[in-house]
Design a protein around this motif. Sequence first.
Motif, short mmCIF file in Angstrom:
data_model
loop_
_atom_site.label_atom_id
_atom_site.label_comp_id
_atom_site.label_asym_id
_atom_site.label_seq_id
_atom_site.Cartn_x
_atom_site.Cartn_y
_atom_site.Cartn_z
N ALA A 18 0.83 -1.21 0.00
CA ALA A 18 0.00 0.00 0.00
C ALA A 18 0.87 1.26 0.00
O ALA A 18 0.55 2.25 -0.67
N ILE A 19 1.95 1.24 0.75
CA ILE A 19 2.86 2.39 0.76
C ILE A 19 3.46 2.60 -0.63
O ILE A 19 3.59 3.73 -1.10
N SER A 45 15.36 10.54 6.30
CA SER A 45 16.58 10.14 5.62
C SER A 45 17.50 9.36 6.56
O SER A 45 18.09 8.35 6.18
N GLY A 46 17.62 9.82 7.82
CA GLY A 46 18.47 9.14 8.79
C GLY A 46 17.97 7.76 9.16
O GLY A 46 18.75 6.79 9.24
N ILE A 47 16.66 7.64 9.39
CA ILE A 47 16.08 6.34 9.73
C ILE A 47 16.20 5.39 8.54
O ILE A 47 16.54 4.21 8.69
N SER A 48 15.95 5.90 7.33
CA SER A 48 16.07 5.08 6.14
C SER A 48 17.52 4.63 5.93
O SER A 48 17.78 3.49 5.54
N HIS A 49 18.47 5.53 6.19
CA HIS A 49 19.89 5.17 6.10
C HIS A 49 20.20 4.03 7.05
O HIS A 49 20.89 3.06 6.69
N THR A 181 8.61 2.88 3.57
CA THR A 181 8.55 1.52 4.09
C THR A 181 9.66 1.27 5.11
O THR A 181 9.48 0.52 6.06
N ASP A 182 10.82 1.90 4.90
CA ASP A 182 11.88 1.83 5.90
C ASP A 182 11.38 2.32 7.26
O ASP A 182 11.67 1.72 8.30
N PHE A 183 10.63 3.44 7.24
CA PHE A 183 10.12 3.98 8.49
C PHE A 183 9.12 3.02 9.14
O PHE A 183 9.17 2.77 10.35
N GLY A 184 8.21 2.47 8.31
CA GLY A 184 7.27 1.49 8.84
C GLY A 184 7.98 0.27 9.37
O GLY A 184 7.63 -0.27 10.43
N GLN A 185 9.00 -0.17 8.66
CA GLN A 185 9.77 -1.32 9.08
C GLN A 185 10.57 -1.03 10.35
O GLN A 185 10.78 -1.92 11.19
N PHE A 186 11.00 0.22 10.50
CA PHE A 186 11.71 0.62 11.71
C PHE A 186 10.80 0.47 12.94
O PHE A 186 11.23 -0.02 13.99
N ILE A 187 9.55 0.88 12.79
CA ILE A 187 8.59 0.74 13.90
C ILE A 187 8.36 -0.73 14.22
O ILE A 187 8.38 -1.14 15.40
N GLY A 318 4.87 -13.94 14.79
CA GLY A 318 4.59 -13.25 13.53
C GLY A 318 5.18 -11.86 13.51
O GLY A 318 5.70 -11.41 12.48
N LEU A 319 5.11 -11.16 14.65
CA LEU A 319 5.68 -9.82 14.73
C LEU A 319 7.20 -9.85 14.58
O LEU A 319 7.78 -9.04 13.85
N VAL A 320 7.84 -10.80 15.25
CA VAL A 320 9.30 -10.91 15.14
C VAL A 320 9.69 -11.29 13.72
O VAL A 320 10.67 -10.76 13.17
N LEU A 321 8.94 -12.21 13.11
CA LEU A 321 9.24 -12.60 11.74
C LEU A 321 9.07 -11.42 10.79
O LEU A 321 9.87 -11.23 9.87
N ALA A 322 8.04 -10.60 11.02
CA ALA A 322 7.87 -9.39 10.21
C ALA A 322 9.07 -8.46 10.40
O ALA A 322 9.50 -7.78 9.47
N GLY A 323 9.62 -8.44 11.63
CA GLY A 323 10.82 -7.66 11.87
C GLY A 323 12.00 -8.16 11.06
O GLY A 323 12.78 -7.38 10.52
N PHE A 324 12.12 -9.50 10.93
CA PHE A 324 13.17 -10.06 10.09
C PHE A 324 12.99 -9.62 8.63
O PHE A 324 13.94 -9.21 7.97
N PHE A 325 11.75 -9.72 8.16
CA PHE A 325 11.47 -9.31 6.79
C PHE A 325 11.84 -7.85 6.58
O PHE A 325 12.35 -7.47 5.53
N SER A 326 11.55 -7.03 7.59
CA SER A 326 11.76 -5.59 7.44
C SER A 326 13.22 -5.28 7.13
O SER A 326 13.51 -4.40 6.32
N HIS A 327 14.14 -5.99 7.76
CA HIS A 327 15.56 -5.75 7.51
C HIS A 327 15.92 -6.02 6.06
O HIS A 327 16.52 -5.19 5.38
N THR A 328 15.57 -7.21 5.61
CA THR A 328 15.95 -7.61 4.26
C THR A 328 15.25 -6.76 3.21
O THR A 328 15.86 -6.30 2.23
#
Length: 508
Positions: A18-19, A45-49, A181-187, A318-328
């Motif tokens: 959606a993003i 920019s910093g969070i995305s970096h 999406t980086d920001f969402g993944q950071f959360i 599921g939340l932790v696994l989503a966190g793994f996905f967020s990194h990659t």
Amino acid sequence: MGALDWIVVGGYFFVMVAIGVWSRGRIKNVIDYFTAGGKMPWWLSGISHHMSGYSAVMFVAFAGEAYRLGLTVYIWWALTIGVGIGVGSWLFAARWNRLRAKYDVASPLEYLARRYNVPSQQVMAWAGSVLKVVDIASKWAAVAVLLQGFAGIPVTVGIIIIGGVTMIYSVIGGLWADALTDFGQFIIQALAGIVMFGAVINYFGGISWLWEIWGQLPPDHSRPLNGPYTLTFFMALFVIKTLEYNGGMWNLAQRYMAAPSGSLARRSAALSSVLWLVWPLVLFFPMWAAPLIVPGLDKADDAYVAMGEAMLPAGMIGLVLAGFFSHTMAMVSSDANVISAVITRDMLPRIWKGAARFSEKAKLQAARITTFVFIGVSMLIAITSGGQGFVLKVVVDLTAATVGPIAIPLILGLLPWFKRSGSLAATTSVLVGLAVWAGLYIAQNTGGDISKGLLVSAPVLVSLVVYVGIGLIRPERSADRDALVDSLNSDDGDAVPEKGKPDALSPA
């Protein structure tokens, strides 16, 4: 994994797509697609970096090293990156931004055609692009291994699912989609990391476990440098990570370029530096305690999976696994965007002259096609590799050792202290550095006594000596090149156009 875990993971994927769809409306041309038009807030920019700098490899290969060897993985990995970015916040961040602001640069390699020459630019573009494809393939393999461990999904299917979602939002939304999406993944990552951290606190009965576990672990687990990770390895990796995370990893230069000004790019780098110094501690403490909770694992790479299954309730996995996905997904989407920029801005026009005459609409279409192809090829490589050993071997033995020689002329070329080093120094330093790595790598795999420290340190040190040495012996300074470098010293002033060229960075 239960139904609630799958709902969490499915919801995460839906939000990421959606993003990407929403970001499509912000993309008008290739400058927007590759650098967000220089309109990205410094904090985003910093969070995305920060988010674009690491992937699920941390939860597979690096988590395995934390399980086996303890503290050392934070010292040689996260600490070197955090300090290196802090150094770069003063030396490099603002200079990258000024290239975009003064010269409309959309690719980190675009300025090299003028700073050195077109052949030097192409050597770095081709070598770096091949390296990036293999590097990202290792990231797909890492996250698929995690998905297989948690949910029993075959590695190939996992790569297709995660890669497909990343492909959709990356192709559609460009750098804006990547950053948002980086920001969402950071959360999500923060929630996942805190959940695991809290579970370990609850297991040991209080916060005192942070310092008490070291007396229960093997004595060498508290050593800053342990196992194959020596002082030589640490010092070499510090140099490499300083280069890599300040633009040698091309996608991270984009984050600086996307900020509104050089001074705000510097601020975004400082934020990323702080996050690197603090946040990995939250992620690694559970892994340092893991030998006391899930002892005797046959495969250290499975440590994080074993911890999750042992300690987390339904929905939290599921939340932790989503966190793994967020990194990659954060790293891959940003890498895909920057590789697309390098190919469409720096490589394609040299291969096919017609590409230089593309309309703005055609350029944007080419950028999206290139992003799609890059992600697809990296997924195919990951599917054919399919092993956990592939992950650490690629990340440490290949990426860490070869990114330094490629990054040295790219990064140091921004600084006034290296004006004497021209195209000969740049091209030779890259080729010699890669040749040294290849020789050591072959020797290591044919029975030679080549340590990890030597494999990582020798290529970058030789490349650095060659780059500086040739610059001293055979300087290639010119008024035009000097003016280019000097124009990056401050946000004030205009770009310096090349004589007879409307585009300030068009090579003669």
